[in-house]
Scaffold this motif. Structure first.
Motif, short mmCIF file in Angstrom:
data_model
loop_
_atom_site.label_atom_id
_atom_site.label_comp_id
_atom_site.label_asym_id
_atom_site.label_seq_id
_atom_site.Cartn_x
_atom_site.Cartn_y
_atom_site.Cartn_z
N LEU A 226 0.83 -1.20 0.00
CA LEU A 226 0.00 0.00 0.00
C LEU A 226 0.87 1.25 0.00
CD1 LEU A 226 -2.89 1.01 0.13
CD2 LEU A 226 -2.70 1.02 2.61
N GLY A 227 1.92 1.24 0.82
CA GLY A 227 2.81 2.39 0.90
C GLY A 227 3.45 2.70 -0.44
N THR A 228 3.91 1.67 -1.13
CA THR A 228 4.54 1.88 -2.43
C THR A 228 3.57 2.51 -3.42
OG1 THR A 228 5.66 -0.19 -2.02
CG2 THR A 228 5.90 0.74 -4.20
N ILE A 229 2.38 1.92 -3.50
CA ILE A 229 1.40 2.43 -4.45
C ILE A 229 1.04 3.87 -4.14
CG2 ILE A 229 -1.00 2.22 -5.17
CD1 ILE A 229 -0.66 -0.76 -4.93
N MET A 230 0.84 4.15 -2.86
CA MET A 230 0.43 5.49 -2.49
C MET A 230 1.53 6.50 -2.73
SD MET A 230 -2.55 5.95 -1.62
CE MET A 230 -3.69 4.76 -2.21
N MET A 291 10.56 -2.04 -5.79
CA MET A 291 9.50 -2.68 -5.02
C MET A 291 8.51 -3.38 -5.94
SD MET A 291 9.97 -1.45 -1.76
CE MET A 291 8.36 -1.41 -1.00
N GLN A 292 8.97 -3.84 -7.10
CA GLN A 292 8.02 -4.31 -8.10
C GLN A 292 7.07 -5.38 -7.58
OE1 GLN A 292 9.50 -4.43 -11.93
NE2 GLN A 292 7.55 -4.94 -12.82
N ARG A 293 7.61 -6.32 -6.81
CA ARG A 293 6.75 -7.41 -6.30
C ARG A 293 5.61 -6.85 -5.47
NH1 ARG A 293 9.80 -12.30 -3.66
NH2 ARG A 293 7.63 -12.60 -3.10
N TRP A 294 5.95 -5.95 -4.53
CA TRP A 294 4.92 -5.42 -3.63
C TRP A 294 3.97 -4.53 -4.41
CZ3 TRP A 294 6.03 -8.97 -0.95
CH2 TRP A 294 7.23 -9.18 -0.31
N PHE A 295 4.54 -3.78 -5.34
CA PHE A 295 3.73 -2.86 -6.12
C PHE A 295 2.66 -3.61 -6.89
CE2 PHE A 295 3.03 -0.31 -9.96
CZ PHE A 295 2.65 0.87 -9.38
N VAL A 296 3.08 -4.62 -7.62
CA VAL A 296 2.14 -5.37 -8.45
C VAL A 296 1.12 -6.08 -7.58
CG1 VAL A 296 1.96 -7.39 -9.92
CG2 VAL A 296 3.65 -5.65 -10.41
N ARG A 297 1.62 -6.70 -6.52
CA ARG A 297 0.71 -7.41 -5.62
C ARG A 297 -0.33 -6.47 -5.02
NH1 ARG A 297 3.67 -11.13 -1.52
NH2 ARG A 297 4.08 -12.14 -3.50
N GLY A 298 0.14 -5.34 -4.55
CA GLY A 298 -0.77 -4.39 -3.93
C GLY A 298 -1.77 -3.82 -4.91
N LEU A 299 -1.30 -3.57 -6.12
CA LEU A 299 -2.18 -3.00 -7.14
C LEU A 299 -3.34 -3.93 -7.42
CD1 LEU A 299 -1.90 -0.37 -8.62
CD2 LEU A 299 -0.93 -1.61 -10.52
N ILE A 300 -3.02 -5.22 -7.55
CA ILE A 300 -4.08 -6.18 -7.84
C ILE A 300 -5.00 -6.32 -6.64
CG2 ILE A 300 -4.53 -8.59 -8.35
CD1 ILE A 300 -1.93 -8.53 -9.96
N ALA A 301 -4.42 -6.26 -5.45
CA ALA A 301 -5.24 -6.47 -4.26
C ALA A 301 -6.14 -5.29 -3.98
CB ALA A 301 -4.35 -6.74 -3.06
#
Lengths: 304, 335
Positions: A226-230, A291-301
């Motif tokens: 969430l932090g990355t996306i935001m 942070m690509q892994r977290w970014f993609v995961r968070g985006l989908i979630a």
């Protein structure tokens, strides 16, 4: 894959390669144009071999767009949005999932509805609220007659005033006021076994202790996502900062792109414009790549 | 992270069986998932009894959405039906006057028309390319990992920065299109030709969305059970046949989800690109709705007119979202 399809494999590779090239081309052109001098960048066609003037162009753009303080502003702004969102979303999801109180379902829906209207479509009134963030409450007091009553009794007229224009608070708060993230946490808290909460209660832990010592450590992944996306989302905001910061000292880096558009007269200095663009677009890109892994995961979630 | 991830990531292709249901379901149902599960009995068995603490924890969020969401949305309604008196003294009720003025204004219809052209063409372009790339990336040939990461990058770029890059790339006198203009003089000039300007902003916006769409398409493709693909292959279906008859139908929910998100984004998120690339010009050829609201409200100081336009835009976005909740959820089922 499943079977041998040499011809189709070649086709696949060609198309993917073209896709890769067109995804990277704008980056490449920005980088190359940023390294040329004024004359070379305006040659037709522009030479694709990088020149040597990147530092000079970047220094010029840095100075023209006043990027030093602006990047500091952007970092504070984006980090503030990311941090605020992570905290607020976690707290409200915790309250929605782990407590029972009257009106909980209504509150859930009130929060849910905010997903529907992005800031851009209610930009004018939101700006008015930011100019005096207490005006809603003032109006409510006036409408309910409370202000009149107080004026009659004490002779004191209530005038609530707290302007948020040209402040970090004004930049950050309206962007936190959505439901994104709350649902990410809610879904995640739902998957946490009840036994954990039961065990914590049995051991005498209160709600806050349970939140701090069990939920927060467990949701570290979610927080990173969430932090990355935001952070990326806030860094890339343009319209809202443009409105809220009327004083250029409080502006963000992305806003300064306006200053870098080459003028209509004289030879357009695209090299400087591209150097500035590069400096401004790199931070979120670096965050996404790291942070690509977290970014993609968070985006989908979060589904946005 | 022992318990369970919220959903899969692109880096766990087909490894976790549970992931299929979860992601598939989440994507298929879009945002409605959360809403449904709220009212259904998905309550915690163990909960904390302190009501005041529960309220205290939710209060910050409530204050924020009241102050910055519900109040402004309500105020937009108030402004849309009133007109500020020229020398102060509050607002005057004008009913649908603002809307009537808006509907009678050809400039407004122009902006609606341009917004629709922009929305449909950028969405179509961005989704078609992303779908093709995701289908091909999902074949996992050599270089698969590179494509998987690089094709996500465009999403990280700020729309105005992208607008700037494309303004240079598509500038008539320098950059790339200048080369084309040398061959066919006068073919391309977004500063003078409205169609060229529209093509320019559509290209930039579609390029940005390819990264986003790609993430979702690839995740959905990877959530399709591998046994389905293998069974089809055993029955003699080739790669293209499998794409058409298995993968595409299974992607329909994702397609509709992305369709709504892309359309909504093109209404709301296009301001940066327009402001940097064309400023609504030439001759209002790229005067999209959000840009016009900004211009009328903050440059023209016509709050009531801007509020009326905001209401229409809000309704459009809400209709799209409802369409996703209701229509799409009911009609598209592939179980």
């Amino acid at each position: 894959m499943v079977e041998r399809t040499p011809l189709f494999d070649i086709f696949t590779q060609i198309v993917l390669f073209l896709g890769l090239v067109s995804a990277l081309m704008p980056f490449a052109i920005v980088v190359i144009a940023a390294t040329h001098d004024l004359r070379t960048v305006n040659e037709v066609p522009m030479p694709l071999v990088p020149g040597h003037d990147f530092l000079k162009n970047a220094a010029e753009a840095w100075q023209r767009a006043d990027l030093g303080p602006k990047i500091v502003n952007s970092v504070i702004f984006a980090a503030g949005v990311a941090l605020g969102k992570v905290c607020i979303a976690a707290l409200s999801a915790f309250s929605l999932v782990y407590f029972r109180y009257r009106g909980r379902v209504i509150i859930f829906w009130l929060i849910f509805v905010t997903l529907m209207l992005p800031l851009e479509v209610r930009i004018v009134p939101t700006y008015a609220v930011a100019a005096n963030v207490l005006s809603p409450y003032q109006t409510l007091l006036d409408l309910m007659g409370v202000s009149w009553l107080i004026e009659q009794v004490t002779g004191y007229r209530i005038a609530l005033q707290w302007g948020l224009l040209n402040t970090y608070t004004g930049l950050i708060l309206p962007l936190i006021a959505t439901a994104t993230g709350t649902f990410l946490y809610r879904q995640f808290f739902m998957t946490i076994p009840d036994e954990l909460a039961e065990a914590a209660k049995m051991d005498g832990a209160g709600a806050l202790r349970f939140f701090r010592d069990i939920l927060v450590p467990l949701s570290r992944t979610n927080m990173a996502a969430l932090g990355t996306i935001m952070f990326v989302w806030a860094w890339n905001q343009y319209l809202w900062p443009l409105l809220v910061t009327t004083d250029s000292a409080h502006g963000t880096a992305v806003m300064e792109l306006r200053e870098l558009i080459p003028g209509a007269f004289g030879i357009p200095d695209w090299n400087v414009a591209m150097a500035g663009t590069l400096v401004i677009m790199v931070p979120p890109l670096v965050v996404v790549i790291l942070m690509q892994r977290w970014f993609v995961r968070g985006l989908i979630a979060t589904e946005k | 992270m022992a318990v369970s991830q919220p959903t899969t990531a692109l880096d766990d292709p087909r490894r976790l069986p549970g992931v299929v249901g979860r992601v598939g379901r989440a994507l298929r149902r879009g945002r409605a998932t959360r809403a449904d599960s709220a009212t259904r009995a998905t309550e915690k068995r163990a909960f904390f009894t302190s009501r005041s603490l529960g309220w205290a924890l939710i209060t910050p969020q409530l204050l924020l959405i009241f102050t910055f969401f519900y109040w402004p949305a309500g105020e937009a309604l108030y402004w849309a039906f009133t007109l500020e008196r020229p020398w102060g003294g509050g607002n005057e009720w004008v009913g649908f006057g603002n809307f009537a003025a808006m509907v009678g204004d050809p400039v407004y219809w122009n902006s609606i028309w341009r917004s629709l052209v922009f929305a449909l063409s950028s969405t179509g372009l961005g989704m078609a390319i992303a779908l093709l790339l995701a289908l091909l990336t999902d074949r996992q040939l050599r270089g698969y990992r590179i494509y998987r990461s690089v094709l996500v990058w465009p999403y990280a770029i700020a729309a105005p920065a992208l607008g700037m890059a494309f303004r240079f790339i598509l500038a008539p006198e320098a950059g790339f299109m200048a080369f084309v203009n040398n061959i066919w003089p006068g073919l391309w000039n977004p500063a003078l030709d409205g169609l060229d300007a529209m093509i320019a902003i559509v290209t930039a916006f579609a390029w940005k969305n390819i990264g986003y769409n790609f993430i979702f398409f690839l995740a959905a493709l990877q959530a399709i059970p591998r046994s389905l693909i293998e069974a089809a292959a055993m029955d003699g279906a080739g790669v293209v046949r499998r794409m058409r008859d298995i993968q595409l139908p299974l992607l329909t929910p994702t397609l509709f989800f992305l369709l709504v998100i892309n359309l909504t984004d093109s209404f709301t998120d296009s301001f940066g690109i327009v402001d940097i690339m064309t400023q609504g010009g030439p001759a209002r050829a790229t005067d999209l709705m959000v840009y016009k609201i900004y211009f009328d409200g903050f440059k023209g100081l016509d709050y009531s007119g801007a509020a009326a336009q905001s209401i229409v835009l809000m309704l459009m976005v809400m209709v799209l979202t409802f369409a996703q909740f209701r229509f799409v959820e009911r009609r598209i089922h592939y179980k």
